[in-house]
Scaffold this active site. Structure first.
Site, PDB file in Angstrom:
ATOM      1  N   CYS A 116       1.791  -5.155  16.003  1.00  0.00           N
ATOM      2  CA  CYS A 116       1.170  -4.296  17.018  1.00  0.00           C
ATOM      3  C   CYS A 116      -0.325  -4.604  17.067  1.00  0.00           C
ATOM      4  O   CYS A 116      -0.953  -4.799  16.026  1.00  0.00           O
ATOM      5  CB  CYS A 116       1.409  -2.830  16.697  1.00  0.00           C
ATOM      6  SG  CYS A 116       3.159  -2.361  16.755  1.00  0.00           S
ATOM      7  N   CYS A 160      -3.265   1.869   7.945  1.00  0.00           N
ATOM      8  CA  CYS A 160      -2.202   1.031   7.411  1.00  0.00           C
ATOM      9  C   CYS A 160      -2.594  -0.438   7.350  1.00  0.00           C
ATOM     10  O   CYS A 160      -2.966  -1.047   8.339  1.00  0.00           O
ATOM     11  CB  CYS A 160      -0.968   1.200   8.291  1.00  0.00           C
ATOM     12  SG  CYS A 160       0.435   0.251   7.751  1.00  0.00           S
ATOM     13  N   CYS A 216      -2.855  -2.634  14.807  1.00  0.00           N
ATOM     14  CA  CYS A 216      -2.457  -2.352  13.425  1.00  0.00           C
ATOM     15  C   CYS A 216      -2.965  -3.415  12.465  1.00  0.00           C
ATOM     16  O   CYS A 216      -2.775  -4.619  12.696  1.00  0.00           O
ATOM     17  CB  CYS A 216      -0.936  -2.251  13.345  1.00  0.00           C
ATOM     18  SG  CYS A 216      -0.314  -1.905  11.689  1.00  0.00           S
ATOM     19  N   GLU A 262       0.828  -1.201   0.000  1.00  0.00           N
ATOM     20  CA  GLU A 262       0.000   0.000   0.000  1.00  0.00           C
ATOM     21  C   GLU A 262       0.865   1.255   0.000  1.00  0.00           C
ATOM     22  O   GLU A 262       1.940   1.285   0.588  1.00  0.00           O
ATOM     23  CB  GLU A 262      -0.873   0.042   1.258  1.00  0.00           C
ATOM     24  CG  GLU A 262      -1.895  -1.060   1.356  1.00  0.00           C
ATOM     25  CD  GLU A 262      -2.690  -0.976   2.640  1.00  0.00           C
ATOM     26  OE1 GLU A 262      -3.639  -1.761   2.782  1.00  0.00           O
ATOM     27  OE2 GLU A 262      -2.368  -0.136   3.504  1.00  0.00           O
ATOM     28  N   CYS A 303       4.218  -6.802   8.056  1.00  0.00           N
ATOM     29  CA  CYS A 303       5.058  -6.384   9.175  1.00  0.00           C
ATOM     30  C   CYS A 303       5.152  -7.519  10.188  1.00  0.00           C
ATOM     31  O   CYS A 303       4.133  -8.121  10.539  1.00  0.00           O
ATOM     32  CB  CYS A 303       4.480  -5.134   9.843  1.00  0.00           C
ATOM     33  SG  CYS A 303       5.503  -4.499  11.202  1.00  0.00           S
ATOM     34  N   CYS A 348       2.589   8.563   1.958  1.00  0.00           N
ATOM     35  CA  CYS A 348       2.839   7.644   3.063  1.00  0.00           C
ATOM     36  C   CYS A 348       3.273   6.319   2.450  1.00  0.00           C
ATOM     37  O   CYS A 348       2.485   5.651   1.782  1.00  0.00           O
ATOM     38  CB  CYS A 348       1.575   7.474   3.910  1.00  0.00           C
ATOM     39  SG  CYS A 348       1.790   6.364   5.312  1.00  0.00           S
TER      40      CYS A 348
END
Length: 443
Positions: free
Chosen positions: A197, A414, A200, A168, A193, A186
């Protein structure tokens, strides 16, 4: 017959070895052999390095001002033009037997005209284009797999990489009172990832691999193409943890600054905290902003929100941030995602202010109301709670700002849009597992 032989072999000498004319005739005059034999003797007397040289080109290994080897071994990835500097492109042109100004033309085609295919480099000779393609070179641009535009003008793009992974990137336009537009890109630094988290969306979609330098740079060019406007600001706040891919992030940073012409002060590198990497970043003395994602004022609460915090205690992060400021003289920004009923109380704000005062005063807090994602246990706080948190920080002399939420109707948080198209968790390759192990060992 001897004249034909002399003509052919002499031509071969000139083309392949390019000897000094005076050197050759001096040799011929001194030789008592017939001319044809003298030519053969001369060729044999050439240094070995000259005698074995062919038209195949060899390029030095990759460095700051050198380009990779042109040879493409079987099974290796193709060479990519995007991400190379103007000097590197000039050297590349010379290595292909072209004048160095062809490298400047390549630079213009890549970064100004944003041409995506070598065959469309109409300013370059056809032979040069063919040579590039035959040697395995590509531009390194990816197609847009999906584009979503929000009512506020925010645009999220899904780019489909060469290995069919999706990443993205988001374009955020803001118009000031004078009508000037600030366009922020961004960008993502990883496919997924590994830090996961709890709030997220990216972590929920799994992790595949690090992005390469050109895969980061191309995100900015894609945003510029969509908006038909120059990107003025870049934030490394998309998918992934930039500090786990620091080498490629720094390479992309240099390219964005020098080649895409975005000022260093207009670039922000964000991190949730990876041991030893803030020190490494400080050594580069960039004029860009470091944004550290805290999300909690104490270690216990932070560990529930950011699982990786267990390996990087809050005091260690704060010490590294203080040292970063002393090393670079650049103020550190702290990102704080407000989660309703979890970390958004006034007491949390006062505790955060105390933490920051303990470690110095060159800090800024960026408050981010949670952007709701599907299946999350967290809720977005009410505006009243956000304002109370901000006021509590300011009452303790902590400068802060509240980030305006953009693109709610475009899955702009995100990882959200990617997860809609690529829901299955992505397994890490052996190379990525090795790189993560190296980071752990470095800690």
């Amino acid at each position: 017959m001897e004249q034909l032989f002399l003509r052919d072999i002499g031509k071969d000498i000139i083309v392949r070895f390019r000897p000094s004319i005076s050197e050759f005739f001096h040799f011929l005059a001194e030789s008592s052999s017939p001319p044809s034999m003298a030519l053969l003797q001369y060729m044999c007397s050439l240094p070995l390095a000259r005698a074995v040289r062919s038209r195949a080109l060899t390029v030095p290994s990759r460095s700051v001002t050198a380009v990779p080897s042109l040879g493409k071994a079987s099974g290796t990835e193709p060479h990519v033009l995007l991400g190379l500097s103007e000097l590197e492109l000039q050297q590349l042109a010379v290595d292909f037997g072209q004048q160095s100004y062809r490298g400047k033309q390549l630079h213009q085609l890549l970064y100004k005209r944003k041409v995506k295919d070598i065959e469309d480099f109409s300013h370059l000779p056809l032979a040069f284009r063919n040579d590039l393609q035959e040697a395995g070179w590509t531009v390194g641009r990816s197609p847009v797999h999906r584009s979503v535009t929000a009512a506020d003008g925010t645009v999220k793009l899904l780019l489909k990489l060469e290995d069919n992974r999706l990443i993205e990137t988001v374009g955020i336009p803001v118009e000031d009172d004078k009508g000037s537009v600030r366009l922020t890109a961004c960008v993502s630094s990883q496919v997924g990832c590994p830090l996961r988290c709890s709030f997220c969306a990216t972590g929920k979609g799994g992790f595949s691999r690090n992005l390469k330098r050109h895969e980061i740079v191309e995100q900015v060019l894609a945003i510029e193409e969509v908006f038909k406007h120059r990107v003025t600001n870049v934030v490394f706040m998309g998918m992934g943890e930039p500090m786990l891919n620091l080498k490629e992030v720094l390479g992309a940073h240099q390219c964005l600054n020098k080649d895409v012409q975005i000022g260093q002060r207009m670039i922000t590198i964000s991190t949730v905290g990876v041991p030893n990497t803030i020190k490494r970043l400080a050594a580069h003395k960039l004029q860009s902003t470091l944004a550290v994602s805290l999300h909690a004022p104490n270690q216990k609460l932070r560990e529930t929100i950011v699982p990786s915090a267990k390996s990087y205690p809050l005091d260690a992060i704060m010490k590294d941030c203080r040292d970063y400021f002393l090393e670079t003289n650049r103020r550190v920004s702290f990102e704080y995602t407000l989660l309703a009923g979890v970390n958004d109380a006034v007491e949390h704000a006062l505790e955060l202010a105390e933490l920051l005062h303990e470690w110095g005063r060159a800090y800024h807090v960026n408050l981010i109301p949670f952007n709701p994602i599907e299946g999350s246990e967290y809720r977005r706080p009410y505006k009243k709670a956000v304002l109370a948190f901000s006021a509590a920080l300011e009452s303790r002399k902590i400068t802060c700002s509240v980030r305006q939420t953009r693109g709610l109707d475009a899955s702009a948080a995100c990882g959200q849009l990617r997860n809609e198209f690529q829901k299955s968790p992505l397994l890490a390759s052996s190379d990525d597992l090795q790189s993560k192990s190296e980071v752990a060992l470095a800690a």
